[in-house]
Motif scaffolding. Structure first.
Motif, PDB file in Angstrom:
ATOM      1  N   ASP A   8     -61.934 -38.905  63.923  1.00 28.83           N
ATOM      2  CA  ASP A   8     -63.277 -38.631  64.288  1.00 28.83           C
ATOM      3  C   ASP A   8     -64.665 -38.739  63.290  1.00 28.83           C
ATOM      4  O   ASP A   8     -65.602 -39.047  63.356  1.00 28.83           O
ATOM      5  N   GLN A   9     -63.960 -38.498  61.988  1.00 26.55           N
ATOM      6  CA  GLN A   9     -65.001 -38.593  60.823  1.00 26.55           C
ATOM      7  C   GLN A   9     -65.368 -40.074  60.488  1.00 26.55           C
ATOM      8  O   GLN A   9     -66.337 -40.380  59.945  1.00 26.55           O
ATOM      9  N   ILE A  10     -64.357 -41.097  60.845  1.00 31.27           N
ATOM     10  CA  ILE A  10     -64.232 -42.462  60.338  1.00 31.27           C
ATOM     11  C   ILE A  10     -65.369 -43.015  61.341  1.00 31.27           C
ATOM     12  O   ILE A  10     -65.388 -43.059  62.641  1.00 31.27           O
ATOM     13  N   GLN A  11     -66.231 -43.984  60.651  1.00 32.71           N
ATOM     14  CA  GLN A  11     -67.049 -44.916  61.418  1.00 32.71           C
ATOM     15  C   GLN A  11     -66.893 -46.205  61.225  1.00 32.71           C
ATOM     16  O   GLN A  11     -66.558 -46.824  60.006  1.00 32.71           O
ATOM     17  N   VAL A  12     -67.251 -47.113  62.186  1.00 31.25           N
ATOM     18  CA  VAL A  12     -67.225 -48.444  61.787  1.00 31.25           C
ATOM     19  C   VAL A  12     -68.346 -49.016  60.622  1.00 31.25           C
ATOM     20  O   VAL A  12     -69.282 -48.437  60.755  1.00 31.25           O
ATOM     21  N   GLY A  13     -67.411 -49.672  59.620  1.00 25.45           N
ATOM     22  CA  GLY A  13     -68.437 -50.323  58.686  1.00 25.45           C
ATOM     23  C   GLY A  13     -68.108 -49.046  57.213  1.00 25.45           C
ATOM     24  O   GLY A  13     -68.804 -49.693  56.163  1.00 25.45           O
ATOM     25  N   ASP A  14     -67.294 -48.047  57.417  1.00 22.75           N
ATOM     26  CA  ASP A  14     -67.030 -47.479  56.262  1.00 22.75           C
ATOM     27  C   ASP A  14     -66.080 -48.065  55.499  1.00 22.75           C
ATOM     28  O   ASP A  14     -65.315 -48.851  55.806  1.00 22.75           O
ATOM     29  N   THR A  15     -66.349 -48.107  54.218  1.00 25.95           N
ATOM     30  CA  THR A  15     -65.558 -49.088  53.118  1.00 25.95           C
ATOM     31  C   THR A  15     -65.453 -48.263  51.907  1.00 25.95           C
ATOM     32  O   THR A  15     -66.209 -47.220  51.514  1.00 25.95           O
ATOM     33  N   VAL A  16     -64.278 -48.669  51.358  1.00 20.79           N
ATOM     34  CA  VAL A  16     -63.777 -48.041  49.798  1.00 20.79           C
ATOM     35  C   VAL A  16     -63.317 -49.142  49.089  1.00 20.79           C
ATOM     36  O   VAL A  16     -62.723 -50.005  49.346  1.00 20.79           O
ATOM     37  N   THR A  17     -63.820 -49.195  47.924  1.00 17.14           N
ATOM     38  CA  THR A  17     -63.576 -50.057  46.763  1.00 17.14           C
ATOM     39  C   THR A  17     -62.940 -49.281  45.548  1.00 17.14           C
ATOM     40  O   THR A  17     -63.551 -48.321  44.902  1.00 17.14           O
ATOM     41  N   ARG A  18     -61.674 -49.795  45.231  1.00 11.67           N
ATOM     42  CA  ARG A  18     -61.201 -49.053  44.102  1.00 11.67           C
ATOM     43  C   ARG A  18     -60.706 -50.427  42.968  1.00 11.67           C
ATOM     44  O   ARG A  18     -60.252 -51.163  43.237  1.00 11.67           O
ATOM     45  N   ALA A  19     -60.811 -50.018  41.734  1.00 12.68           N
ATOM     46  CA  ALA A  19     -60.405 -51.185  40.880  1.00 12.68           C
ATOM     47  C   ALA A  19     -59.079 -50.673  40.172  1.00 12.68           C
ATOM     48  O   ALA A  19     -58.828 -49.371  39.998  1.00 12.68           O
ATOM     49  N   ARG A  20     -58.389 -51.430  39.717  1.00 16.35           N
ATOM     50  CA  ARG A  20     -57.024 -51.314  39.026  1.00 16.35           C
ATOM     51  C   ARG A  20     -56.619 -52.331  38.110  1.00 16.35           C
ATOM     52  O   ARG A  20     -56.915 -53.593  38.491  1.00 16.35           O
ATOM     53  N   ILE A  21     -56.387 -52.113  36.790  1.00 17.17           N
ATOM     54  CA  ILE A  21     -55.636 -53.086  35.953  1.00 17.17           C
ATOM     55  C   ILE A  21     -54.228 -53.483  35.873  1.00 17.17           C
ATOM     56  O   ILE A  21     -53.586 -52.376  36.379  1.00 17.17           O
ATOM     57  N   CYS A  22     -54.023 -54.738  36.112  1.00 18.98           N
ATOM     58  CA  CYS A  22     -52.387 -55.087  36.023  1.00 18.98           C
ATOM     59  C   CYS A  22     -52.051 -55.013  34.740  1.00 18.98           C
ATOM     60  O   CYS A  22     -52.422 -55.572  33.627  1.00 18.98           O
ATOM     61  N   THR A  23     -51.114 -54.137  34.547  1.00 18.46           N
ATOM     62  CA  THR A  23     -50.307 -54.102  33.044  1.00 18.46           C
ATOM     63  C   THR A  23     -48.861 -54.477  33.203  1.00 18.46           C
ATOM     64  O   THR A  23     -48.368 -54.592  34.160  1.00 18.46           O
ATOM     65  N   ALA A  24     -48.471 -54.880  31.869  1.00 18.49           N
ATOM     66  CA  ALA A  24     -46.993 -55.195  31.884  1.00 18.49           C
ATOM     67  C   ALA A  24     -46.039 -54.120  32.298  1.00 18.49           C
ATOM     68  O   ALA A  24     -45.077 -54.438  33.017  1.00 18.49           O
ATOM     69  N   ASN A  25     -46.545 -52.906  32.263  1.00 18.06           N
ATOM     70  CA  ASN A  25     -45.689 -51.962  32.620  1.00 18.06           C
ATOM     71  C   ASN A  25     -45.787 -51.832  34.370  1.00 18.06           C
ATOM     72  O   ASN A  25     -44.570 -51.413  34.644  1.00 18.06           O
ATOM     73  N   ASP A  26     -46.668 -52.057  34.794  1.00 15.52           N
ATOM     74  CA  ASP A  26     -46.712 -52.323  36.451  1.00 15.52           C
ATOM     75  C   ASP A  26     -45.628 -53.177  36.853  1.00 15.52           C
ATOM     76  O   ASP A  26     -45.089 -52.907  37.647  1.00 15.52           O
ATOM     77  N   LEU A  27     -45.545 -54.363  35.959  1.00 18.93           N
ATOM     78  CA  LEU A  27     -44.309 -55.313  36.465  1.00 18.93           C
ATOM     79  C   LEU A  27     -43.020 -54.947  36.329  1.00 18.93           C
ATOM     80  O   LEU A  27     -42.037 -55.251  37.152  1.00 18.93           O
ATOM     81  N   TYR A  28     -42.817 -54.095  35.201  1.00 16.43           N
ATOM     82  CA  TYR A  28     -41.543 -53.483  34.980  1.00 16.43           C
ATOM     83  C   TYR A  28     -41.328 -52.383  36.162  1.00 16.43           C
ATOM     84  O   TYR A  28     -40.103 -52.520  36.581  1.00 16.43           O
ATOM     85  N   VAL A  29     -42.207 -51.768  36.132  1.00 18.09           N
ATOM     86  CA  VAL A  29     -41.691 -50.517  37.426  1.00 18.09           C
ATOM     87  C   VAL A  29     -41.546 -51.198  38.619  1.00 18.09           C
ATOM     88  O   VAL A  29     -40.774 -50.738  39.347  1.00 18.09           O
ATOM     89  N   PHE A  30     -42.454 -52.138  38.997  1.00 18.10           N
ATOM     90  CA  PHE A  30     -42.403 -52.941  40.414  1.00 18.10           C
ATOM     91  C   PHE A  30     -40.930 -53.473  40.357  1.00 18.10           C
ATOM     92  O   PHE A  30     -40.038 -53.275  41.516  1.00 18.10           O
TER      93      PHE A  30
END
Length: 473
Positions: A8-30
């Protein structure tokens, strides 16, 4: 704290952007979590192929997981259920690239279903992935504390975790930050401020700093900003703030090291002391019992014996400031015996004798030592070296900048070490990191500066509240 939005709270057009740095550790964990060990996606993997020259890239499904994080944490957030997701992949993601992940509501459908547009872009606008998702939004409000998430069982850099936890118990130190006008430098300063390590005064072109803040989505309204027309003026003002008694450390942002240090070493208005300035890399090398300090790999290009005395003393003080007492210092050369044809072996022998006679204080110094018998006890025993330092060195003094640079980068890229950097020998600690360093390196460097500042003012390392430090870990 993650809080959802109900259907009920969500409206058409609502948007969210989040930033994330790709690290070497991300690749190992994945790789561990997914079982995908394709060497295309693993740093330092040994493999053959025409794309080897390009280095590793993140698996596209790792990028897709970032969309899942935005959907699951923000829009709609906790309690939502994925129904389907379409994706087209366009460009590779490299380590240290910053990604912007955007989710936008396109349509509200029956049965609490919402249709979302999903995109992943590099922060320069390059499209990585795009598609649509259908998600069942929750009907009730839910909040979830991310701290309730158990830690991974494998912790590779526990020394830095402890250092940050301990430093955060100290009062934040006022710090002039020079030209924090890009994502990494500003993000690191803000992260350190939020961790209670520093109170930043941001010096530089204000419009560029504000643009960087908007780009990474941080609020800097509570920080003091000093507007300057260029990098040179910003560095001059940052140093002047020390003389005014307003700050106790200086932090390098998005400018060349020379542009900052030129003002630090000025005879009039600079931050010189009787001791020569030198840089120390503090390294968290997986598998080691203590951090490893390497000096000098950033400032003194070809130091003579007099300079090496100050470099060694500065490095000992850094080690003591983080609780290594007394630090075992190995003076590196190409071999472990004195050879008049190799000047660094003579310097090493002299430095060892100076420490023995109290001209260098606070550490156990031995040299010359080669790299293997400085840090590996078995190598030292094999060569018959009877020394408290050999095989147990916690501080490495390199013969010149080139050697130090190689040691640090080999440990970083082959041993997966994390690094923090500090310049000592000035009136206050100088937080000196590379313009390419990530937020984590800057955060730990600020923790290091805080511990060193305490050491300068008290003559001993901050012992810390062990119960609080354990809880913080």
């Amino acid at each position: 704290m993650a809080t959802n939005r109900t259907y009920d709270q969500i409206q058409v057009g609502d948007t969210v952007t989040r930033a994330r740095i790709c690290t070497a550790n991300d690749l190992y964990v994945f790789a561990h979590a997914s079982g995908n060990i394709n060497p295309l996606h693993l740093p330092n993997a040994q493999w053959e192929g025409v794309e080897k020259k390009d280095g590793p890239s993140a698996p596209f499904m790792w990028g897709a997981s970032l969309i899942s994080a935005v959907v699951g944490n923000y829009l709609p957030g906790p309690g939502c259920v994925y129904r389907d997701q379409t994706l087209s992949f366009h460009n590779k993601v490299k380590v240290d690239q910053v990604l912007d992940v955007t989710v936008t509501v396109l349509e509200k459908l029956p049965n609490n279903i919402i249709r979302l547009s999903t995109t992943v872009k590099v922060d320069d606008g390059t499209l990585v992935a795009e598609g649509e998702a259908r998600v069942e939004a929750p009907s009730q409000s839910i909040s979830y504390d991310a701290e309730e998430l158990p830690s991974l069982l494998m912790k590779r850099h526990q020394h830095f975790d402890r250092l940050v936890a301990r430093a955060s118990q100290l009062p934040a130190i006022p710090t002039s930050v020079v030209c924090p006008d890009d994502s990494n430098s500003l993000g690191g300063a803000v992260m350190a401020a939020q961790a209670g390590l520093i109170i930043p005064i941001l010096c530089g072109p204000v419009k560029r700093i504000q643009a960087a803040a908007e780009k990474i989505g941080v609020d800097i309204s509570s920080y003091e900003l000093i507007d300057t027309p260029d990098e040179d003026t910003a560095a001059e003002k940052a140093v002047a703030l020390v003389h005014e008694g307003r700050v106790r450390s200086v932090m390098k942002g998005h400018l060349h090291t020379d542009d900052l240090l030129r003002h630090v070493v000025k005879r009039e208005g600079g931050l010189r002391t009787k001791r020569r300035l030198s840089h120390a890399f503090v390294m968290d090398v997986p598998g080691r019992e203590t951090p490893l300090i390497v000096s000098d790999a950033a400032i003194n290009i070809a130091p003579d014996l007099t300079a090496k005395v100050d470099i060694t003393q500065n490095a000992i003080d850094v080690a003591r400031s983080i609780g290594i007492e007394p630090p075992k210092v190995g003076i590196l050369s190409a071999l472990e015996t004195v050879n008049p044809a190799i000047p660094s072996t003579i310097d090493a022998a002299v430095l060892s004798k100076m420490a023995e006679r109290g001209q260098i204080k606070g550490g156990i110094v031995d040299g010359p030592l080669a790299m293997d018998n400085a840090i590996d006890l078995e190598a030292a025993r094999t060569k018959g070296i009877d020394s408290v330092v050999a095989g147990r060195a916690e501080v490495l003094i390199v013969p010149n900048l080139e050697a130090g640079n190689m040691v640090v980068k080999e440990l970083t890229f082959l041993a997966h070490a994390e690094t923090a950097g500090l310049v000592t020998g000035a009136r206050v600690p100088i937080i000196l990191t590379s313009r390419a360093d990530n937020d984590r390196a800057r955060l730990v460097s600020c923790a290091l500066a805080s511990m060193y500042d305490y050491y300068l003012r008290n003559g001993a390392a901050y012992a810390g509240n062990e119960e609080l430090a354990a809880a913080a870990e």
